[in-house]
Motif scaffolding. Structure first.
Motif, PDB file in Angstrom:
ATOM      1  N   SER A   1      35.657  46.595  40.933  1.00 58.19           N
ATOM      2  CA  SER A   1      35.448  45.171  41.149  1.00 58.19           C
ATOM      3  C   SER A   1      36.327  44.377  40.174  1.00 58.19           C
ATOM      4  CB  SER A   1      33.970  44.890  40.879  1.00 58.19           C
ATOM      5  OG  SER A   1      33.640  43.690  41.455  1.00 58.19           O
TER       6      SER A   1
ATOM      7  N   GLU B   1      37.490  43.534  52.590  1.00 57.22           N
ATOM      8  CA  GLU B   1      36.103  43.998  52.436  1.00 57.22           C
ATOM      9  C   GLU B   1      35.242  43.583  53.636  1.00 57.22           C
ATOM     10  OE1 GLU B   1      34.422  43.730  48.581  1.00 57.22           O
ATOM     11  OE2 GLU B   1      36.365  43.591  47.595  1.00 57.22           O
TER      12      GLU B   1
ATOM     13  N   THR C   1      42.652  39.566  46.020  1.00 57.73           N
ATOM     14  CA  THR C   1      43.726  38.628  45.685  1.00 57.73           C
ATOM     15  C   THR C   1      45.040  39.089  46.322  1.00 57.73           C
ATOM     16  OG1 THR C   1      42.614  38.128  43.608  1.00 57.73           O
ATOM     17  CG2 THR C   1      44.915  37.491  43.768  1.00 57.73           C
TER      18      THR C   1
ATOM     19  N   LYS D   1      42.148  43.465  44.357  1.00 56.81           N
ATOM     20  CA  LYS D   1      42.355  43.914  45.740  1.00 56.81           C
ATOM     21  C   LYS D   1      42.354  42.739  46.717  1.00 56.81           C
ATOM     22  CE  LYS D   1      38.606  46.471  45.647  1.00 56.81           C
ATOM     23  NZ  LYS D   1      38.086  46.052  44.321  1.00 56.81           N
TER      24      LYS D   1
HETATM   25  N1  ATP Z   1      39.877  31.607  42.910  1.00 54.21           N
HETATM   26  C1  ATP Z   1      39.754  32.256  41.744  1.00 54.21           C
HETATM   27  N2  ATP Z   1      39.645  31.583  40.583  1.00 54.21           N
HETATM   28  C2  ATP Z   1      39.545  32.222  39.402  1.00 54.21           C
HETATM   29  N3  ATP Z   1      39.553  33.563  39.271  1.00 54.21           N
HETATM   30  C3  ATP Z   1      39.663  34.281  40.395  1.00 54.21           C
HETATM   31  C4  ATP Z   1      39.762  33.668  41.689  1.00 54.21           C
HETATM   32  N4  ATP Z   1      39.857  34.657  42.626  1.00 54.21           N
HETATM   33  C5  ATP Z   1      39.803  35.820  41.942  1.00 54.21           C
HETATM   34  N5  ATP Z   1      39.688  35.601  40.619  1.00 54.21           N
HETATM   35  C6  ATP Z   1      39.617  36.626  39.574  1.00 54.21           C
HETATM   36  O1  ATP Z   1      40.715  37.511  39.752  1.00 54.21           O
HETATM   37  C7  ATP Z   1      40.303  38.861  39.519  1.00 54.21           C
HETATM   38  C8  ATP Z   1      40.583  39.675  40.755  1.00 54.21           C
HETATM   39  O2  ATP Z   1      39.673  39.258  41.771  1.00 54.21           O
HETATM   40  P1  ATP Z   1      39.625  39.967  43.190  1.00 54.21           P
HETATM   41  O3  ATP Z   1      38.596  39.248  43.997  1.00 54.21           O
HETATM   42  O4  ATP Z   1      40.988  40.069  43.735  1.00 54.21           O
HETATM   43  O5  ATP Z   1      39.114  41.417  42.785  1.00 54.21           O
HETATM   44  P2  ATP Z   1      38.619  42.580  43.755  1.00 54.21           P
HETATM   45  O6  ATP Z   1      39.274  43.831  43.274  1.00 54.21           O
HETATM   46  O7  ATP Z   1      38.826  42.204  45.167  1.00 54.21           O
HETATM   47  O8  ATP Z   1      37.072  42.613  43.382  1.00 54.21           O
HETATM   48  P3  ATP Z   1      35.788  42.961  44.322  1.00 54.21           P
HETATM   49  O9  ATP Z   1      35.912  44.405  44.675  1.00 54.21           O
HETATM   50  O10 ATP Z   1      34.612  42.696  43.421  1.00 54.21           O
HETATM   51  O11 ATP Z   1      35.855  42.025  45.481  1.00 54.21           O
HETATM   52  C9  ATP Z   1      38.836  38.803  39.138  1.00 54.21           C
HETATM   53  O12 ATP Z   1      38.728  38.804  37.736  1.00 54.21           O
HETATM   54  C10 ATP Z   1      38.369  37.489  39.695  1.00 54.21           C
HETATM   55  O13 ATP Z   1      37.294  36.961  38.948  1.00 54.21           O
END
Ligand code: ATP
Length: 274
Positions: free
Chosen positions: A47, A183, A53, A51
């Motif tokens: 998490s 997801e 992003t 991913k």
């Molecule tokens: N709009 C936003 N504003 C601020 N921080 C963000 C934003 N979107 C994502 N982040 C931060 O960027 C990082 C990557 O987030 P992301 O959602 O891409 O992770 P992920 O691997 O998809 O996580 P998960 O499996 O929990 O969905 C995290 O620390 C998240 O808090």
């Protein structure tokens, strides 16, 4: 930034040095990725590893702070102007975005429209399909997604799993070059996850090019051509499911798989005996 090469081996999607910063947090720290025609790439990672992003930047729901993404060799979101890159006008971004099908955690269906209209509206109004052709295709997709009897239903009459299957049909109906899944089962009750994954699996078997962000490891093992493991905004390891799951090289991937196996064991132990 050099565009990826041309010719038959050119990837459908290329990501080069992609960087995304939120405040002082680096969410993507120079991500490279190629996805080839007909390939299913599953993106795994803890998490917060970046991913979602990554796919959101590819789909241009987020601006990028460095690097670039290309669809069929065309730079996404930016154009060269006097030796610099400048953002494309919104209409051209929208045109590029239409060549990608995106499925989110939330289904984002229009509540007042029938299932059929949810699927055909963009295909007709945005993609210029003839209404009867869009309808024929929607009916075919509803059959393929196990919703043949739901044409006239409204989203609130459907389960979450059924709504997500409609959202997938809607994205596929526009004949995208690539499908991006962010997801797609995370918002669903556990008993509804499999019905959605089975639709994604069937699409993969039709040769559709796709990137799937998921925490569903069994799905990744079974369906991925390649798995990408991300951690702290970087691609740490890429390989076939066998390479990634059976012979992980990096300590971070090894630790991630160990944590997953432990969680699985705890869940199995807590499950009632049948
Ligand atoms: N709009 C936003 N504003 C601020 N921080 C963000 C934003 N979107 C994502 N982040 C931060 O960027 C990082 C990557 O987030 P992301 O959602 O891409 O992770 P992920 O691997 O998809 O996580 P998960 O499996 O929990 O969905 C995290 O620390 C998240 O808090």
């Amino acid at each position: 930034m050099t565009a990826p090469g041309s010719g038959p081996a050119r990837p459908v999607l290329s990501v080069r040095g992609l960087r995304k910063v939120f405040g002082d947090h680096v969410a993507l720290d120079g991500v490279d990725l190629d996805v080839h025609e007909g390939e299913v790439v599953v993106v795994l990672g803890p998490s917060g590893s970046g991913k979602s992003t990554l796919v959101r930047c590819v789909h241009q729901l987020e601006s990028v702070d460095g690097g670039a993404a290309y669809l069929d060799g065309e730079l996404l979101g930016y154009e060269q102007h006097r030796g610099h890159l400048r953002p494309l006008p919104e209409a051209r971004v929208a045109r590029q975005r239409r060549r990608m099908g995106m499925v989110f955690q939330q289904f984002n269906l229009f509540p007042h429209w029938t299932v059929l209209r949810n699927i055909t509206e963009a295909a007709v109004k945005v993609h210029g399909q003839r209404p009867e052709e869009a309808r024929r295709r929607a009916v075919e997709l509803l059959e393929r997604t196990g919703l043949a009897d739901k044409h006239q239903a409204h989203p609130k009459q459907l389960s979450g799993g059924q709504q997500q299957r409609v959202a997938i049909a809607r994205a596929v109906a526009t004949d995208p070059r690539i499908m991006l899944f962010d997801e797609p089962t995370s918002a669903l009750d556990p008993e509804l996850v499999d019905e959605v994954l089975s639709v994604v699996r069937d699409l993969a078997r039709t040769g559709m090019t796709m990137v799937v962000v998921t925490h569903e490891m069994d799905f990744a093992r079974e369906v991925a051509d390649r798995c990408v493991f991300m951690d702290r905004g970087r691609v740490v390891e890429v390989g076939t499911p066998q390479e990634v799951f059976e012979a992980p090289r990096s300590p971070r991937l090894q630790a991630f798989l160990t944590r997953f196996a432990q969680r699985q064991q705890r869940a199995d132990a807590a499950a009632p005996a049948v």
